[in-house]
Design a protein around this motif. Structure first.
Motif, PDB file in Angstrom:
ATOM      1  N   GLY A   1      12.153   7.290   0.167  1.00  0.00           N
ATOM      2  CA  GLY A   1      12.731   7.472   1.493  1.00  0.00           C
ATOM      3  C   GLY A   1      13.588   6.287   1.902  1.00  0.00           C
ATOM      4  O   GLY A   1      13.709   5.302   1.180  1.00  0.00           O
ATOM      5  N   ARG A   2      14.169   6.389   3.088  1.00  0.00           N
ATOM      6  CA  ARG A   2      14.975   5.284   3.627  1.00  0.00           C
ATOM      7  C   ARG A   2      14.302   4.636   4.815  1.00  0.00           C
ATOM      8  O   ARG A   2      14.586   3.491   5.122  1.00  0.00           O
ATOM      9  N   ASP A   3      13.414   5.379   5.510  1.00  0.00           N
ATOM     10  CA  ASP A   3      12.749   4.873   6.710  1.00  0.00           C
ATOM     11  C   ASP A   3      11.255   5.121   6.609  1.00  0.00           C
ATOM     12  O   ASP A   3      10.828   6.255   6.384  1.00  0.00           O
ATOM     13  N   TYR A   4      10.478   4.061   6.803  1.00  0.00           N
ATOM     14  CA  TYR A   4       9.016   4.139   6.744  1.00  0.00           C
ATOM     15  C   TYR A   4       8.468   3.560   8.044  1.00  0.00           C
ATOM     16  O   TYR A   4       8.714   2.395   8.362  1.00  0.00           O
ATOM     17  N   LEU A   5       7.740   4.394   8.806  1.00  0.00           N
ATOM     18  CA  LEU A   5       7.149   3.981  10.075  1.00  0.00           C
ATOM     19  C   LEU A   5       5.641   3.878   9.887  1.00  0.00           C
ATOM     20  O   LEU A   5       4.964   4.878   9.642  1.00  0.00           O
ATOM     21  N   PHE A   6       5.122   2.662  10.022  1.00  0.00           N
ATOM     22  CA  PHE A   6       3.702   2.401   9.811  1.00  0.00           C
ATOM     23  C   PHE A   6       2.983   2.265  11.151  1.00  0.00           C
ATOM     24  O   PHE A   6       3.513   1.680  12.096  1.00  0.00           O
ATOM     25  N   ASP A   7       1.746   2.813  11.219  1.00  0.00           N
ATOM     26  CA  ASP A   7       0.937   2.686  12.429  1.00  0.00           C
ATOM     27  C   ASP A   7      -0.372   1.942  12.166  1.00  0.00           C
ATOM     28  O   ASP A   7      -1.202   1.803  13.053  1.00  0.00           O
ATOM     29  N   LYS A   8      -0.528   1.452  10.937  1.00  0.00           N
ATOM     30  CA  LYS A   8      -1.676   0.638  10.557  1.00  0.00           C
ATOM     31  C   LYS A   8      -1.305  -0.104   9.273  1.00  0.00           C
ATOM     32  O   LYS A   8      -0.346   0.265   8.595  1.00  0.00           O
ATOM     33  N   PRO A   9      -2.052  -1.145   8.942  1.00  0.00           N
ATOM     34  CA  PRO A   9      -1.742  -1.880   7.708  1.00  0.00           C
ATOM     35  C   PRO A   9      -1.974  -1.023   6.464  1.00  0.00           C
ATOM     36  O   PRO A   9      -2.764  -0.078   6.472  1.00  0.00           O
ATOM     37  N   VAL A  10      -1.282  -1.380   5.400  1.00  0.00           N
ATOM     38  CA  VAL A  10      -1.473  -0.763   4.083  1.00  0.00           C
ATOM     39  C   VAL A  10      -2.478  -1.649   3.351  1.00  0.00           C
ATOM     40  O   VAL A  10      -2.172  -2.790   3.019  1.00  0.00           O
ATOM     41  N   VAL A  11      -3.687  -1.136   3.151  1.00  0.00           N
ATOM     42  CA  VAL A  11      -4.745  -1.913   2.505  1.00  0.00           C
ATOM     43  C   VAL A  11      -4.646  -1.720   0.994  1.00  0.00           C
ATOM     44  O   VAL A  11      -4.703  -0.595   0.500  1.00  0.00           O
ATOM     45  N   VAL A  12      -4.519  -2.836   0.293  1.00  0.00           N
ATOM     46  CA  VAL A  12      -4.405  -2.825  -1.167  1.00  0.00           C
ATOM     47  C   VAL A  12      -5.710  -3.379  -1.725  1.00  0.00           C
ATOM     48  O   VAL A  12      -6.042  -4.537  -1.489  1.00  0.00           O
TER      49      VAL A  12
ATOM     50  N   THR B   1      -1.383  -6.895  12.382  1.00  0.00           N
ATOM     51  CA  THR B   1      -1.698  -8.231  11.904  1.00  0.00           C
ATOM     52  C   THR B   1      -0.839  -8.535  10.680  1.00  0.00           C
ATOM     53  O   THR B   1      -0.264  -9.601  10.564  1.00  0.00           O
ATOM     54  N   SER B   2      -0.756  -7.572   9.764  1.00  0.00           N
ATOM     55  CA  SER B   2       0.156  -7.660   8.621  1.00  0.00           C
ATOM     56  C   SER B   2       0.463  -6.249   8.148  1.00  0.00           C
ATOM     57  O   SER B   2      -0.309  -5.319   8.393  1.00  0.00           O
ATOM     58  N   LEU B   3       1.594  -6.101   7.463  1.00  0.00           N
ATOM     59  CA  LEU B   3       1.919  -4.787   6.918  1.00  0.00           C
ATOM     60  C   LEU B   3       1.034  -4.480   5.720  1.00  0.00           C
ATOM     61  O   LEU B   3       0.440  -3.422   5.630  1.00  0.00           O
ATOM     62  N   PHE B   4       0.934  -5.431   4.788  1.00  0.00           N
ATOM     63  CA  PHE B   4       0.090  -5.257   3.611  1.00  0.00           C
ATOM     64  C   PHE B   4      -1.104  -6.190   3.716  1.00  0.00           C
ATOM     65  O   PHE B   4      -0.947  -7.376   4.014  1.00  0.00           O
ATOM     66  N   VAL B   5      -2.307  -5.666   3.446  1.00  0.00           N
ATOM     67  CA  VAL B   5      -3.534  -6.468   3.439  1.00  0.00           C
ATOM     68  C   VAL B   5      -4.106  -6.439   2.024  1.00  0.00           C
ATOM     69  O   VAL B   5      -4.388  -5.375   1.482  1.00  0.00           O
ATOM     70  N   LEU B   6      -4.259  -7.614   1.445  1.00  0.00           N
ATOM     71  CA  LEU B   6      -4.841  -7.735   0.111  1.00  0.00           C
ATOM     72  C   LEU B   6      -6.349  -7.838   0.247  1.00  0.00           C
ATOM     73  O   LEU B   6      -6.871  -8.847   0.709  1.00  0.00           O
ATOM     74  N   ALA B   7      -7.046  -6.785  -0.136  1.00  0.00           N
ATOM     75  CA  ALA B   7      -8.504  -6.755  -0.093  1.00  0.00           C
ATOM     76  C   ALA B   7      -9.046  -7.124  -1.477  1.00  0.00           C
ATOM     77  O   ALA B   7      -8.283  -7.246  -2.436  1.00  0.00           O
TER      78      ALA B   7
END
Length: 135
Positions: free
Chosen positions: A29-40, A63-69
């Protein structure tokens, strides 16, 4: 590794919640709308074959877009990003709720512009251990 094409933020959330295998996520896609972090929490790689700018935005302040778990590997490769509409303290951060887990983080061949609201591109909590960080 599973290879999947994702056109929306919801596609990314669903993919990460339904699989525990290593994943290569091709952003289509060209546009990504996030409403919570992406947990990795495993081996995850984001990439794209497109030369177009990919716009990352959030509907709320994160808090962050990507969270490294725990025991995660995050690679962000071959992307041209605009994050002007992303409201987040950090672009990538380690999980502060877990113990001292090891992780790896890599950004390779990535251009990112318009870091307006992010204080940090990468933020590591004191209780986490990086095996490698490559930018």
């Amino acid at each position: 590794a599973i290879v999947a094409q994702c056109k929306t933020a919801d596609d990314i959330y669903k993919l990460l919640s339904n699989s525990h295998d290593a994943i290569v996520i091709e952003l289509q896609g060209r546009d990504y709308l996030f409403d919570k972090p992406v947990v990795v929490n495993r081996d995850v790689r984001f990439t794209s074959n497109s030369k177009n700018t990919i716009h990352l935005a959030s509907s709320i302040t994160l808090t962050s877009l990507f969270v490294l778990a725990g025991k995660s590997n995050l690679s962000i490769n071959n992307l041209h990003l605009s994050v002007q509409a992303l409201k987040a303290k950090s672009f990538v951060a380690t999980d502060i709720s877990g113990g001292s887990e090891h992780y790896n983080f890599q950004m390779k061949n990535v251009s990112a512009e318009d870091f307006v609201s992010c204080q940090y591109i990468f933020y590591a909590a004191k209780s986490t251990l990086a095996d490698s960080i490559t930018m």
